[in-house]
Write an enzyme that holds these catalytic residues in place. Structure first.
Site, PDB file in Angstrom:
ATOM      1  N   ARG A  47       0.872  -1.182   0.000  1.00  0.00           N
ATOM      2  CA  ARG A  47       0.000   0.000   0.000  1.00  0.00           C
ATOM      3  C   ARG A  47       0.900   1.221   0.000  1.00  0.00           C
ATOM      4  O   ARG A  47       2.108   1.124   0.152  1.00  0.00           O
ATOM      5  CB  ARG A  47      -1.040  -0.037   1.126  1.00  0.00           C
ATOM      6  N   GLY A  48       0.258   2.395  -0.188  1.00  0.00           N
ATOM      7  CA  GLY A  48       1.056   3.610  -0.355  1.00  0.00           C
ATOM      8  C   GLY A  48       1.207   3.867  -1.848  1.00  0.00           C
ATOM      9  O   GLY A  48       1.557   2.954  -2.604  1.00  0.00           O
ATOM     10  N   ALA A  49       0.933   5.105  -2.257  1.00  0.00           N
ATOM     11  CA  ALA A  49       0.792   5.385  -3.693  1.00  0.00           C
ATOM     12  C   ALA A  49       1.992   4.952  -4.556  1.00  0.00           C
ATOM     13  O   ALA A  49       1.832   4.171  -5.508  1.00  0.00           O
ATOM     14  CB  ALA A  49       0.468   6.859  -3.888  1.00  0.00           C
ATOM     15  N   ARG A  92      -7.130  -0.582  -7.013  1.00  0.00           N
ATOM     16  CA  ARG A  92      -7.516   0.468  -6.054  1.00  0.00           C
ATOM     17  C   ARG A  92      -7.694   1.767  -6.843  1.00  0.00           C
ATOM     18  O   ARG A  92      -6.908   2.041  -7.752  1.00  0.00           O
ATOM     19  CB  ARG A  92      -6.455   0.651  -4.956  1.00  0.00           C
ATOM     20  N   GLN A 201      -2.331   2.644   9.848  1.00  0.00           N
ATOM     21  CA  GLN A 201      -1.020   2.735   9.175  1.00  0.00           C
ATOM     22  C   GLN A 201       0.002   3.479  10.034  1.00  0.00           C
ATOM     23  O   GLN A 201       1.203   3.198   9.965  1.00  0.00           O
ATOM     24  CB  GLN A 201      -1.162   3.459   7.817  1.00  0.00           C
ATOM     25  N   ASP A 242      -1.837  10.726  -2.328  1.00  0.00           N
ATOM     26  CA  ASP A 242      -2.179   9.638  -3.246  1.00  0.00           C
ATOM     27  C   ASP A 242      -2.502  10.161  -4.639  1.00  0.00           C
ATOM     28  O   ASP A 242      -2.346   9.455  -5.640  1.00  0.00           O
ATOM     29  CB  ASP A 242      -3.365   8.845  -2.706  1.00  0.00           C
ATOM     30  N   ASN A 252      -5.233  12.378   0.261  1.00  0.00           N
ATOM     31  CA  ASN A 252      -4.345  11.547   1.079  1.00  0.00           C
ATOM     32  C   ASN A 252      -5.218  10.812   2.095  1.00  0.00           C
ATOM     33  O   ASN A 252      -6.455  10.946   2.089  1.00  0.00           O
ATOM     34  CB  ASN A 252      -3.275  12.413   1.760  1.00  0.00           C
ATOM     35  N   LYS A 253      -4.597  10.030   2.926  1.00  0.00           N
ATOM     36  CA  LYS A 253      -5.312   9.188   3.898  1.00  0.00           C
ATOM     37  C   LYS A 253      -6.383   9.967   4.659  1.00  0.00           C
ATOM     38  O   LYS A 253      -6.157  11.109   5.053  1.00  0.00           O
ATOM     39  CB  LYS A 253      -4.274   8.586   4.858  1.00  0.00           C
TER      40      LYS A 253
END
Ligand code: MRU
Length: 359
Positions: A47-49, A92, A201, A242, A252-253
């Site tokens: 995960r993570g862009a 995603r 996270q 992201d 973003n998150k």
């Protein structure tokens, strides 16, 4: 610094650290097809862009090797690869790095000697990985250079949300890259990591990643940020992204927007660090960024146990959008734009000399 195999090529397969198991277990899995890599992205093994972009690129390469081993060189690589590419693209929706990586890989299916397509795709995926590490290092240096000086009585206190570290990239990190470079610049920094409900996270990944490298990390729940700022504990906020729209709005998150509002209220600089591969010039503003919604059980359950009233409805967006006006500076590998605005962001993709803040 500690190196993680977030998404790498290993003996003809794509190797990934299973981030769902951190911080309790360091387990690696190997994947042999685009479908398997797509499922690993969907399930958040990776995960993570930028990390998702790297994984997708290796997913394309491994699919080409699989196709050639199974049926020989196909008449049309485009046709043979179409199902795998579609699965990867749909894994995603919010991080644009996924589509960016696939758009970079896809033309090779047409422009390369058909016999050599798998090897050429693998070389491209490896290049994407190396470029991302270099971009993170450049971002780190540029971001650390614009941080405020530490107060006289204690080290600089940096708040970060989610995980935008080595675990979310090919290595070094975007926001955590800036924090790593800040430690190199100032000798010492303290980091406040938010828990990052509901997927944790911050608690599971950022706190772990930074502890591996000996950082002074304080964990707090997301709802404690306002109080921490009010008490003067936070000097600057640094987060990743992201997808950044052409006007500088940054997805973003979930919870990032809330932190940006709080930072503005307390006159605390709010920095967004991301590579150019996260900037989507085709998306005019944050209103057009697709926001992933995830399973209600992430909210209703804790460690597999129900913690909410049975039958309650749940809203569980995985990301939010911080408007450009709340962002003090956008830090990229090509320069810093402060504050973000469309013409300066577009200039990042062109000549370097004309950029504000790159001095
Ligand atoms: O849902 P995740 O864990 O993939 O979300 C990750 C984030 O929101 C990160 O902050 C973002 O991708 C930046 S990573 C360098």
């Amino acid at each position: 610094m500690t190196i993680f195999d977030v998404a790498v090529w290993s003996q003809g397969r794509v190797r990934m650290l299973d981030q769902r198991r951190l911080p309790n277990a360091e387990i690696y899995h190997d994947y042999g097809s685009a479908a398997e890599v797509a499922e690993a992205i969907r399930a958040m093994v990776v995960r993570g862009a930028p990390a998702i972009g790297c994984a997708a690129a290796f997913g394309v390469a491994v699919e080409a090797f699989r196709v050639r081993a199974l049926k020989g060189v196909p008449d049309s690589w485009v046709e043979a690869m179409a199902p795998g590419l579609a699965q990867l693209r749909q894994a995603r929706p919010t991080a644009v790095n996924l589509g960016w990586a696939l758009d970079r890989m896809a033309p090779l299916l047409l422009t390369v000697d058909p016999e050599a397509v798998p090897e050429r795709l693998l070389a491209e995926a490896e290049e994407i990985r190396q470029e991302d590490i270099a971009a993170c290092r450049a971002m780190g240096a540029l971001g650390a250079a614009i941080l405020p000086a530490p107060p006289p009585d204690r080290p600089l206190a940096i708040l970060t949300h989610c995980n935008a570290g080595a675990l979310a990239t090919a290595g070094y990190g975007t926001a955590l890259g800036v924090i790593r470079a800040a430690r190199a610049r100032f000798g010492r920094v303290v980091v406040y990591a938010t828990e990052t409900r509901p997927y944790l996270q911050g608690a599971r990944l950022t706190a772990w990643e930074l502890r591996q490298d000996g950082f002074d990390v304080t964990l707090m729940t997301d709802s404690m940020t306002g109080h921490a700022m009010h008490c003067g504990r936070i000097d600057v906020v640094v987060v990743g992204a992201d997808r950044v729209a052409a006007n500088g709005d940054a997805a973003n998150k979930i919870g990032t927007y809330m932190h940006a509002v709080l930072a503005r209220r307390h006159a605390i600089p709010f920095l967004v660090a991301c590579p150019l591969s996260t900037i989507d010039l085709a998306t005019a503003s944050g209103d057009h960024i697709p926001i992933e919604e995830r399973s209600p059980t992430e909210v209703t359950h804790w460690a597999g146990q129900p913690v909410a009233a049975d039958g309650v409805r749940v809203f569980n967006p995985a990301f939010d959008v911080t408007p450009a006006e709340l962002i003090s500076a956008l830090v990229t590998e090509r320069g810093v734009v402060q504050p973000p605005n469309e013409s300066a962001i577009r200039a990042l993709f062109g000549s370097l000399e004309s950029l504000p803040g790159t001095g």
